[in-house]
Design a protein around this motif. Sequence first.
Motif, PDB file in Angstrom:
ATOM      1  N   SER A 146       0.830  -1.204   0.000  1.00 26.96           N
ATOM      2  CA  SER A 146       0.000   0.000   0.000  1.00 26.96           C
ATOM      3  C   SER A 146       0.864   1.254   0.000  1.00 26.96           C
ATOM      4  CB  SER A 146      -0.924   0.006   1.221  1.00 26.96           C
ATOM      5  OG  SER A 146      -0.178   0.048   2.422  1.00 26.96           O
ATOM      6  N   ASN A 147       0.270   2.371  -0.377  1.00 29.42           N
ATOM      7  CA  ASN A 147       0.972   3.645  -0.350  1.00 29.42           C
ATOM      8  C   ASN A 147       1.319   4.031   1.087  1.00 29.42           C
ATOM      9  OD1 ASN A 147       0.673   3.798  -3.100  1.00 29.42           O
ATOM     10  ND2 ASN A 147      -0.981   5.306  -3.054  1.00 29.42           N
ATOM     11  N   LEU A 148       2.272   4.961   1.215  1.00 28.25           N
ATOM     12  CA  LEU A 148       2.764   5.361   2.531  1.00 28.25           C
ATOM     13  C   LEU A 148       2.157   6.689   2.960  1.00 28.25           C
ATOM     14  CD1 LEU A 148       6.579   4.633   1.975  1.00 28.25           C
ATOM     15  CD2 LEU A 148       4.793   3.034   2.724  1.00 28.25           C
ATOM     16  N   GLY A 149       2.427   7.048   4.231  1.00 29.10           N
ATOM     17  CA  GLY A 149       2.023   8.341   4.758  1.00 29.10           C
ATOM     18  C   GLY A 149       0.667   8.319   5.424  1.00 29.10           C
ATOM     19  N   GLU A 150       0.379   9.374   6.173  1.00 29.09           N
ATOM     20  CA  GLU A 150      -0.887   9.445   6.896  1.00 29.09           C
ATOM     21  C   GLU A 150      -2.084   9.519   5.956  1.00 29.09           C
ATOM     22  OE1 GLU A 150       0.566  13.781   6.695  1.00 29.09           O
ATOM     23  OE2 GLU A 150       1.415  11.775   6.814  1.00 29.09           O
ATOM     24  N   ASN A 151      -1.848  10.001   4.721  1.00 28.80           N
ATOM     25  CA  ASN A 151      -2.920  10.107   3.734  1.00 28.80           C
ATOM     26  C   ASN A 151      -2.877   8.988   2.694  1.00 28.80           C
ATOM     27  OD1 ASN A 151      -3.970  12.727   4.669  1.00 28.80           O
ATOM     28  ND2 ASN A 151      -1.970  13.497   4.011  1.00 28.80           N
ATOM     29  N   LYS A 152      -1.914   8.088   2.844  1.00 31.67           N
ATOM     30  CA  LYS A 152      -1.733   6.986   1.888  1.00 31.67           C
ATOM     31  C   LYS A 152      -1.614   7.512   0.453  1.00 31.67           C
ATOM     32  CE  LYS A 152      -1.829   3.880   5.075  1.00 31.67           C
ATOM     33  NZ  LYS A 152      -0.550   3.280   5.502  1.00 31.67           N
ATOM     34  N   ASN A 153      -0.904   8.621   0.322  1.00 32.58           N
ATOM     35  CA  ASN A 153      -0.735   9.226  -0.999  1.00 32.58           C
ATOM     36  C   ASN A 153       0.721   9.226  -1.462  1.00 32.58           C
ATOM     37  OD1 ASN A 153       0.116  11.100   0.902  1.00 32.58           O
ATOM     38  ND2 ASN A 153      -0.497  12.867  -0.339  1.00 32.58           N
ATOM     39  N   ILE A 154       1.612   8.617  -0.681  1.00 33.42           N
ATOM     40  CA  ILE A 154       3.016   8.539  -1.083  1.00 33.42           C
ATOM     41  C   ILE A 154       3.224   7.212  -1.801  1.00 33.42           C
ATOM     42  CG2 ILE A 154       5.415   8.577  -0.298  1.00 33.42           C
ATOM     43  CD1 ILE A 154       4.540  10.255   2.069  1.00 33.42           C
ATOM     44  N   ASP A 155       3.129   7.277  -3.117  1.00 29.97           N
ATOM     45  CA  ASP A 155       3.270   6.087  -3.945  1.00 29.97           C
ATOM     46  C   ASP A 155       4.709   5.971  -4.443  1.00 29.97           C
ATOM     47  OD1 ASP A 155       3.406   8.118  -5.824  1.00 29.97           O
ATOM     48  OD2 ASP A 155       1.507   7.619  -6.798  1.00 29.97           O
ATOM     49  N   ALA A 156       4.929   5.035  -5.356  1.00 34.55           N
ATOM     50  CA  ALA A 156       6.288   4.813  -5.857  1.00 34.55           C
ATOM     51  C   ALA A 156       6.846   6.059  -6.534  1.00 34.55           C
ATOM     52  CB  ALA A 156       6.291   3.628  -6.826  1.00 34.55           C
ATOM     53  N   LYS A 157       6.011   6.758  -7.272  1.00 30.58           N
ATOM     54  CA  LYS A 157       6.456   7.986  -7.944  1.00 30.58           C
ATOM     55  C   LYS A 157       6.906   9.018  -6.902  1.00 30.58           C
ATOM     56  CE  LYS A 157       4.843  11.526 -11.234  1.00 30.58           C
ATOM     57  NZ  LYS A 157       4.852  12.708 -10.328  1.00 30.58           N
ATOM     58  N   ALA A 158       6.139   9.152  -5.830  1.00 30.06           N
ATOM     59  CA  ALA A 158       6.481  10.127  -4.793  1.00 30.06           C
ATOM     60  C   ALA A 158       7.769   9.749  -4.078  1.00 30.06           C
ATOM     61  CB  ALA A 158       5.335  10.239  -3.794  1.00 30.06           C
ATOM     62  N   VAL A 159       7.945   8.468  -3.779  1.00 31.94           N
ATOM     63  CA  VAL A 159       9.179   8.015  -3.129  1.00 31.94           C
ATOM     64  C   VAL A 159      10.384   8.334  -4.010  1.00 31.94           C
ATOM     65  CG1 VAL A 159      10.483   5.986  -2.383  1.00 31.94           C
ATOM     66  CG2 VAL A 159       8.084   6.243  -1.717  1.00 31.94           C
ATOM     67  N   ALA A 160      10.261   8.053  -5.302  1.00 31.81           N
ATOM     68  CA  ALA A 160      11.362   8.338  -6.228  1.00 31.81           C
ATOM     69  C   ALA A 160      11.671   9.832  -6.251  1.00 31.81           C
ATOM     70  CB  ALA A 160      11.004   7.834  -7.626  1.00 31.81           C
ATOM     71  N   GLU A 161      10.649  10.665  -6.213  1.00 30.48           N
ATOM     72  CA  GLU A 161      10.860  12.115  -6.222  1.00 30.48           C
ATOM     73  C   GLU A 161      11.536  12.589  -4.937  1.00 30.48           C
ATOM     74  OE1 GLU A 161       6.993  13.190  -9.076  1.00 30.48           O
ATOM     75  OE2 GLU A 161       6.881  13.459  -6.891  1.00 30.48           O
ATOM     76  N   ILE A 162      11.134  12.035  -3.815  1.00 24.73           N
ATOM     77  CA  ILE A 162      11.749  12.399  -2.523  1.00 24.73           C
ATOM     78  C   ILE A 162      13.222  12.001  -2.505  1.00 24.73           C
ATOM     79  CG2 ILE A 162      11.739  11.865  -0.049  1.00 24.73           C
ATOM     80  CD1 ILE A 162       8.608  11.570  -0.403  1.00 24.73           C
ATOM     81  N   LEU A 163      13.515  10.810  -2.997  1.00 22.24           N
ATOM     82  CA  LEU A 163      14.904  10.355  -3.063  1.00 22.24           C
ATOM     83  C   LEU A 163      15.732  11.270  -3.969  1.00 22.24           C
ATOM     84  CD1 LEU A 163      14.279   6.503  -3.331  1.00 22.24           C
ATOM     85  CD2 LEU A 163      15.427   7.668  -1.437  1.00 22.24           C
ATOM     86  N   ALA A 164      15.150  11.678  -5.076  1.00 19.39           N
ATOM     87  CA  ALA A 164      15.863  12.571  -6.003  1.00 19.39           C
ATOM     88  C   ALA A 164      16.135  13.937  -5.341  1.00 19.39           C
ATOM     89  CB  ALA A 164      15.058  12.744  -7.293  1.00 19.39           C
ATOM     90  N   MET A 165      15.174  14.406  -4.556  1.00 19.67           N
ATOM     91  CA  MET A 165      15.345  15.685  -3.863  1.00 19.67           C
ATOM     92  C   MET A 165      16.478  15.628  -2.844  1.00 19.67           C
ATOM     93  SD  MET A 165      11.299  16.524  -3.216  1.00 19.67           S
ATOM     94  CE  MET A 165      11.571  17.938  -2.128  1.00 19.67           C
ATOM     95  N   ALA A 166      16.784  14.407  -2.360  1.00 19.40           N
ATOM     96  CA  ALA A 166      17.796  14.241  -1.318  1.00 19.40           C
ATOM     97  C   ALA A 166      19.189  14.019  -1.874  1.00 19.40           C
ATOM     98  CB  ALA A 166      17.415  13.085  -0.401  1.00 19.40           C
TER      99      ALA A 166
END
Length: 384
Positions: A363-383
């Motif tokens: 399942s997606n992550l986060g309190e809203n369950k809106n952190i999907d694979a695309k979001a994880v990849a974007e967060i990693l790229a930001m870091a």
Amino acid sequence: MHNFNYYNPVRVLFGKGQIKELANLIPAKTKVLLAYGGGSIKSNGVYQQVIDSLSEHQVIEFSGIEANPDYDTLMKAVEICRTEKIELILSVGGGSIIDGCKFIALAAHYQGDPWEILTKPDYKADKAIALGVVQTLPATGSEMNSGAVISRRAIGAKQAFGNPLVFPQFAILDPETTYTLPTRQLQNGIIDPFIHVTEQYLTTNVNSSIQDGFAEAVLKTLIEVGSEIVNGTQDYDIRANWMWVATNALNGIIGIGVDHDWATHMIGHELTAAYGLDHGQSLAIIAPQLWRHQKEYKTEKLLQFAHNVWGLENNHPDVAIKQGIIKTEEFFHSLGVKTKFSDYEITVDIQKITDNVFKYNPSNLGENKNIDAKAVAEILAMAE
């Protein structure tokens, strides 16, 4: 505030000289597995205090539990527990030792493949060996909760589990046991509880004044003592406040009736498994970028964080949120902790880490369950 059912049976013995109480906490003749890590407890005097207190007990020692405890190591202890019919496991060390002992306690009586405890959400367990704790490294809060995180290096996995059967019966917290910790562990001991709090606090506003106020007090205490702890102070009161605040970051009290995130931890676990980053190091990298990425959904609580924790009350809301995140990064930097992969000369395989995050968590992550694979990849790229 959401409905909640709060339960925490852990008896806490806090302060100087409390290790001697082991003789009263564990019935004489009890068969005890004394579990610890690499042996630092022998050089700082904790081991001898424990042994002296267990003179009336049957003690079998198991050492070598790693930071980020390894499944294969723990399974050796599981076999000892089964063969020797251990009645109580005494964990002496930090959160990794405690986490490992929780798994040992549950796996020793588990009827199936113990790996299911970590990977099968509907596993069935009805018994665990009793567990006691002598904590020597404040960080994870594991001494007063029923959760744990276990690594399996052979397959590059790191998984969490929770079960009320592994709440410790007691936890001894003596701040003097922390005096000889190295700088890196002191750094992790500030970062880890800080992010534990934000995973429960920087979510949604559900009108939880007590939990929010407690969370903010924990964060401000960590900020207040952080530099002195990392610089090695042996001031007892500062060490005591640190030890107790780390416990309160994850003993459940600030998380009842509120929404939880934990996406930073889920991503961080995979970074530790893949690149050997300390847990605290991975959290310091991911959390600020995740907050930026999720700002639209966390706006109200990020603003509260900026106002109540960092004192940024007179700024425009967008500016306050931006500055609150920057101040958090600056705080981590002041502790000597880096916040980018490039600072560690790591080039992250974003696709691999993203795939691993969802390998056992569909399942997606986060309190809203809106952190999907695309979001994880974007967060990693930001870091990067």
